[in-house]
Design a protein around this motif. Structure first.
Motif, PDB file in Angstrom:
ATOM      1  N   UNK A  10      33.712  45.106  43.324  1.00 53.92           N
ATOM      2  CA  UNK A  10      34.666  44.316  42.530  1.00 53.92           C
ATOM      3  C   UNK A  10      35.554  43.459  43.431  1.00 53.92           C
ATOM      4  N   UNK A  11      35.960  44.015  44.552  1.00 53.96           N
ATOM      5  CA  UNK A  11      36.769  43.246  45.500  1.00 53.96           C
ATOM      6  C   UNK A  11      35.966  42.068  46.060  1.00 53.96           C
ATOM      7  N   UNK A  12      34.714  42.330  46.421  1.00 51.43           N
ATOM      8  CA  UNK A  12      33.859  41.273  46.962  1.00 51.43           C
ATOM      9  C   UNK A  12      33.607  40.189  45.920  1.00 51.43           C
ATOM     10  N   UNK A  13      33.406  40.577  44.678  1.00 51.18           N
ATOM     11  CA  UNK A  13      33.212  39.594  43.606  1.00 51.18           C
ATOM     12  C   UNK A  13      34.450  38.716  43.453  1.00 51.18           C
ATOM     13  N   UNK A  14      35.625  39.320  43.539  1.00 50.68           N
ATOM     14  CA  UNK A  14      36.862  38.559  43.470  1.00 50.68           C
ATOM     15  C   UNK A  14      37.008  37.594  44.634  1.00 50.68           C
ATOM     16  N   UNK A  15      36.589  38.021  45.815  1.00 45.72           N
ATOM     17  CA  UNK A  15      36.640  37.133  46.986  1.00 45.72           C
ATOM     18  C   UNK A  15      35.665  35.969  46.828  1.00 45.72           C
ATOM     19  N   UNK A  39      48.142  27.266  34.476  1.00 47.71           N
ATOM     20  CA  UNK A  39      48.520  28.492  35.177  1.00 47.71           C
ATOM     21  C   UNK A  39      49.447  28.109  36.324  1.00 47.71           C
ATOM     22  N   UNK A  40      50.106  29.080  36.899  1.00 50.26           N
ATOM     23  CA  UNK A  40      50.996  28.773  38.013  1.00 50.26           C
ATOM     24  C   UNK A  40      50.189  28.581  39.292  1.00 50.26           C
ATOM     25  N   UNK A  41      50.762  27.815  40.202  1.00 45.81           N
ATOM     26  CA  UNK A  41      50.116  27.623  41.505  1.00 45.81           C
ATOM     27  C   UNK A  41      50.012  28.959  42.232  1.00 45.81           C
ATOM     28  N   UNK A  42      50.977  29.832  42.040  1.00 50.05           N
ATOM     29  CA  UNK A  42      50.930  31.150  42.683  1.00 50.05           C
ATOM     30  C   UNK A  42      49.756  31.979  42.148  1.00 50.05           C
ATOM     31  N   UNK A  43      49.479  31.884  40.861  1.00 46.67           N
ATOM     32  CA  UNK A  43      48.324  32.589  40.301  1.00 46.67           C
ATOM     33  C   UNK A  43      47.046  32.079  40.936  1.00 46.67           C
ATOM     34  N   UNK A  44      46.900  30.771  41.018  1.00 42.26           N
ATOM     35  CA  UNK A  44      45.709  30.193  41.647  1.00 42.26           C
ATOM     36  C   UNK A  44      45.628  30.611  43.113  1.00 42.26           C
ATOM     37  N   UNK A  50      41.953  36.123  47.113  1.00 43.61           N
ATOM     38  CA  UNK A  50      41.439  37.458  46.845  1.00 43.61           C
ATOM     39  C   UNK A  50      42.502  38.491  46.549  1.00 43.61           C
ATOM     40  N   UNK A  51      43.769  38.079  46.488  1.00 41.25           N
ATOM     41  CA  UNK A  51      44.844  39.018  46.174  1.00 41.25           C
ATOM     42  C   UNK A  51      44.877  39.377  44.698  1.00 41.25           C
ATOM     43  N   UNK A  52      44.188  38.598  43.870  1.00 38.14           N
ATOM     44  CA  UNK A  52      44.044  38.898  42.438  1.00 38.14           C
ATOM     45  C   UNK A  52      42.547  38.876  42.142  1.00 38.14           C
ATOM     46  N   UNK A  53      41.822  39.936  42.524  1.00 32.80           N
ATOM     47  CA  UNK A  53      40.365  39.923  42.422  1.00 32.80           C
ATOM     48  C   UNK A  53      39.819  40.051  41.004  1.00 32.80           C
ATOM     49  N   UNK A  54      40.665  40.400  40.048  1.00 34.92           N
ATOM     50  CA  UNK A  54      40.193  40.542  38.673  1.00 34.92           C
ATOM     51  C   UNK A  54      41.083  39.753  37.715  1.00 34.92           C
ATOM     52  N   UNK A  55      41.092  38.430  37.837  1.00 38.09           N
ATOM     53  CA  UNK A  55      41.932  37.631  36.939  1.00 38.09           C
ATOM     54  C   UNK A  55      41.438  37.714  35.496  1.00 38.09           C
ATOM     55  N   UNK A  56      42.328  37.441  34.576  1.00 38.72           N
ATOM     56  CA  UNK A  56      41.979  37.468  33.154  1.00 38.72           C
ATOM     57  C   UNK A  56      40.910  36.419  32.847  1.00 38.72           C
TER      58      UNK A  56
END
Length: 83
Positions: A10-15, A39-44, A50-56
């Motif tokens: 899951x982490x690799x998929x997010x990366x 969306x916010x620039x911080x979210x992007x 990869x700090x948010x590997x499972x976004x909505x």
């Protein structure tokens, strides 16, 4: 609520998602793409690094739309590549 830790896959998929979105963004600024997606620039930034590997799903769909990508293309590029 306790969140279940992510698997290495899951982490690799997010990366992979983050790398692909960063490549697709090309020379466009992070702020421009984020604003176009609503969306916010911080979210992007978190997704791309990869700090948010499972976004909505809706976040990913909005980013795909802002970048002119199909969800099929995103799914194909981010699918697990197992041994």
């Amino acid at each position: 609520m306790v969140r279940t830790p992510l698997t290495p896959e899951e982490r690799e998929r997010g990366e992979r998602l983050g790398r692909f979105l960063r490549e697709a963004r090309g020379g466009r600024s992070m702020a421009d793409v984020a604003a176009a997606a609503g969306v916010s620039a911080e979210t992007l930034r978190k997704i791309e690094t990869g700090r948010a590997p499972t976004p909505a799903f809706f976040t990913v769909a909005a980013l795909a739309g802002a970048l002119g990508l199909s969800m099929d293309e995103l799914a194909g590029r981010c699918a697990f590549v197992g041994a």
